[in-house]
Design an enzyme around this catalytic site. Structure first.
Site, PDB file in Angstrom:
ATOM      1  N   ASP A 245       0.808  -1.210   0.000  1.00  0.00           N
ATOM      2  CA  ASP A 245       0.000   0.000   0.000  1.00  0.00           C
ATOM      3  C   ASP A 245       0.849   1.271   0.000  1.00  0.00           C
ATOM      4  O   ASP A 245       1.875   1.340   0.692  1.00  0.00           O
ATOM      5  CB  ASP A 245      -0.856  -0.034   1.282  1.00  0.00           C
ATOM      6  N   GLU A 306       1.577  -0.285  -4.901  1.00  0.00           N
ATOM      7  CA  GLU A 306       0.605   0.733  -5.290  1.00  0.00           C
ATOM      8  C   GLU A 306       1.305   2.072  -5.448  1.00  0.00           C
ATOM      9  O   GLU A 306       1.587   2.778  -4.486  1.00  0.00           O
ATOM     10  CB  GLU A 306      -0.495   0.868  -4.238  1.00  0.00           C
TER      11      GLU A 306
HETATM   12  C1  GLC Z   1      -4.269   3.041  -0.281  1.00  0.00           C
HETATM   13  C2  GLC Z   1      -5.545   2.251  -0.217  1.00  0.00           C
HETATM   14  C3  GLC Z   1      -6.636   3.165   0.279  1.00  0.00           C
HETATM   15  C4  GLC Z   1      -6.272   3.667   1.658  1.00  0.00           C
HETATM   16  C5  GLC Z   1      -4.905   4.382   1.618  1.00  0.00           C
HETATM   17  C6  GLC Z   1      -4.361   4.612   3.001  1.00  0.00           C
HETATM   18  O1  GLC Z   1      -4.368   3.968  -1.261  1.00  0.00           O
HETATM   19  O2  GLC Z   1      -5.821   1.709  -1.491  1.00  0.00           O
HETATM   20  O3  GLC Z   1      -7.887   2.494   0.300  1.00  0.00           O
HETATM   21  O4  GLC Z   1      -7.242   4.566   2.092  1.00  0.00           O
HETATM   22  O5  GLC Z   1      -3.930   3.631   0.941  1.00  0.00           O
HETATM   23  O6  GLC Z   1      -3.879   3.390   3.557  1.00  0.00           O
END
Ligand code: GLC
Ligand code: CA
Length: 590
Positions: A245, A306
């Site tokens: 993440d 991500e």
């Molecule tokens: C990422 C997740 C999202 C979350 C954020 C904070 O972007 O996909 O859903 O709110 O991180 O952890």
């Protein structure tokens, strides 16, 4: 992170695009009736390389299947639906966070890295899920939130207790700025300042996301070691990898330089800024390399990151000699705002150019963005367009990530009243941004109560009325449904060496038809996607086909055309929004 920033920007007209640059149970409910034969899985020459051909399916556990009837999906619910996933042809599931959490950000605020939230089940439930998934040749990818913990995590509780406790430096603590305010101008992507004052320490702590999600100080070796140990905890339990993440936000500028402002205003009224010193700091890559080393202590595991980095910046995330992420997410198709053949051709072209032969991935929907069904639908041909999008994801070079419900054309169902909003993003930015609840509604299994998702009185998010017709049970029985098309396209992909391993070449420059060729030395496939409401004709030259005198045999069409028919490559007619794939045959044109 950028992706997050991106979704907020896209939802809000005030935020400019410029910013984007920078366990155990006995009774299982009855399984769905199988209408089609199961999709065979591709065999992999090198088992450790399974991830290169896999089709991934993202599961938001709160919303997939609620087995214990409390209105919230659970791990045993996922296990119950593994036969469905196997029948779909899914090779890997990515399950978003199910760890203990106060659920402020619905699991992305982790308060214990080595357990399961009782809402979702137990560690034994998780082990059983992994065992059952593996029996079905389905890999299990977990979410790894390493940028921040919950403010309820024992690490943070200790860290905030004094200025000199053993974990005092595990988070980013700073004294007030001049005048007693925050140390600098950094903003939280979830609204307001990124700094929150703590009375006990008399200092501010930094949080890129909510105040309940303090950022870990990755410059502290003990904190880093603790997180890596938790990574090993799950790898030892047999997980096949992690979706990591918010990787762009691991480090921040050590000098705490102010971010430049853009001159625009955010939906919460604060001055919008470019996250120059809070995003994509070069040191992040050191953490990625170390994470990869930890993952490589185990065989055949994979990490995907991500990042919202644009195509040109994506290469860096694979690392030198591939020492970082196996798959940094490529959101360039999800970032498209409308169905536009030229724009899709150009987006894929850019990725192909930038990434060379590296493994590519494509995503159209996830738990942070409105569903692709709504983004790209025209209100009239939506189901057909959903099939077109499925065709595209399953035929481009690289691996597709699907989001639960995409296979049944689930729609985004955004709350209409602020009282109904669950996602704090929606609460903070209402009404400019109504949050992410719309894309997180319960999976629609049947036309029955709560769409067969739960036996509870009330589900955590409402089941939209569209579930009456748009559900797995109903769609399995309809040979022309999105669901059956999805399975058909999946079979095509599995059976086609050109689609699995072929190179990619865009064909032509038709403003309405996005066409491409996928080719290995012995197999060629042509894919043609008419992204317009008018019939189009594609005239393919020998050059386009990669050889002289060929005919095309139709392999799939979202208009349900005869799949065995052969067509003249010089005159391929496509109906409005038709998506078709053809095998190039070795027979002559006449
Ligand atoms: C990422 C997740 C999202 C979350 C954020 C904070 O972007 O996909 O859903 O709110 O991180 O952890
Ligand atoms: Ca439940």
């Amino acid at each position: 992170m950028f992706a997050q920033r991106k979704f907020i920007a896209l939802r809000s007209s005030l935020i400019a695009l410029a910013l984007l640059l920078t366990p155990c149970f006995t009774a299982l409910p009855q399984q769905q009736t199988r209408q089609t034969r199961p999709v065979k899985r591709a065999t992999q020459k090198n088992a450790a390389d399974w991830w290169k051909h896999a089709v991934y399916y993202e599961i938001y556990p709160r919303s997939f299947y609620d087995l214990n009837g409390d209105g919230i999906g659970d791990l045993n619910g996922i296990t119950t639906k593994l036969d469905y996933l196997q029948d779909l042809g899914v090779d890997a599931i990515w399950i978003t966070p199910f760890y203990p959490s106060p659920q402020i950000d619905f699991g992305y605020d982790v308060s214990d890295y080595e357990n399961v939230d009782p809402q979702f089940g137990t560690l034994a439930d998780f082990d059983r899920l992994v065992t059952e998934a593996h029996k079905r040749n389905i890999k299990v990818i977990c979410d790894l939130v390493l940028n921040h913990t919950s403010d309820q995590h024992k690490y943070f509780v200790e860290s905030r207790s004094s200025r000199n406790n053993p974990k005092s430096d595990w988070y980013i603590w700073r004294d007030s700025g001049p005048g007693g305010g925050p140390p600098n101008n950094w903003l939280s992507i979830f609204g307001g300042s990124a700094w929150t004052f703590d009375k006990t320490r008399g200092q501010y702590y930094y949080h890129f996301f909510y105040a309940a999600q303090p950022d870990i100080n990755w410059r502290n070796p003990d904190a880093a070691r603790a997180i890596f140990d938790s990574v090993r905890f799950w790898l030892r339990r047999g997980v096949d990898g992690f979706r990591v993440d918010a990787i762009d936000h691991v480090f921040e500028d050590p000098n705490l330089r102010d971010n430049p402002t853009t001159g625009r205003t955010r939906a919460d009224g604060t001055a919008e800024q470019e996250d120059r010193y809070t995003s994509r700091v070069a040191e992040n890559h050191e953490v990625f390399r170390r994470l990869r080393e930890v993952v490589d202590e185990f065989k055949g595991r994979v990490i995907m990151g991500e990042t919202g980095a644009p195509p040109a910046a994506l290469v860096a995330y694979y690392g030198r000699k591939g020492a970082e992420f196996h798959l940094p997410f490529n959101f360039s198709l999800m970032n498209q705002r409308k169905l536009d053949a030229a724009a899709f051709r150009s987006a894929v072209g850019e990725i192909e150019r930038e990434l060379g032969t590296r493994p590519v991935n494509y995503v159209l929907s996830n738990h942070d963005r409105p569903r692709s069904y709504d983004t790209f639908g025209d209100g009239v041909h939506d189901d057909q367009i959903a099939k077109l999008l499925i065709t595209m994801l399953l035929t481009l070079r690289g691996v597709p990530f699907f989001y639960y419900g995409e296979e049944i054309g689930m729609k985004t169902s955004t709350p209409e009243r602020i009282e109904d909003v669950q996602d704090p993003v929606g609460k903070v930015f209402w009404p400019k941004d109504k949050g992410r609840d719309g894309e997180r509604t319960p999976m629609q299994w049947t036309s029955g109560r709560n769409a067969g998702f739960s036996s509870a009185e009330k589900t955590w998010l409402p089941v939209p009325p569209t579930a009456q017709t748009r559900n797995v049970e109903t769609m399995s029985k309809d040979p022309n449904s999105i669901l059956n098309f999805y399975k058909q396209a999946m079979r095509l992909r599995r059976a086609s060496p050109a689609l699995l391993d072929g190179d990619y070449t865009a064909i032509g420059d038709d403003p309405h038809v996005y066409a491409y060729r996928r080719r290995t030395p012995s197999h060629t496939m042509i894919v043609a996607l008419n992204m317009s409401n008018e019939p189009r004709t594609l005239r393919l030259s020998a050059n386009d086909l990669g050889g002289e005198g060929k005919r095309l045999r139709m392999a799939i069409s979202n208009l349900g055309h005869d799949r065995q028919q052969t067509v003249d490559a010089r005159h391929v007619t496509l109906g409005p929004y038709e998506a078709a794939a053809f095998a190039v045959t070795e027979k002559g044109l006449r």
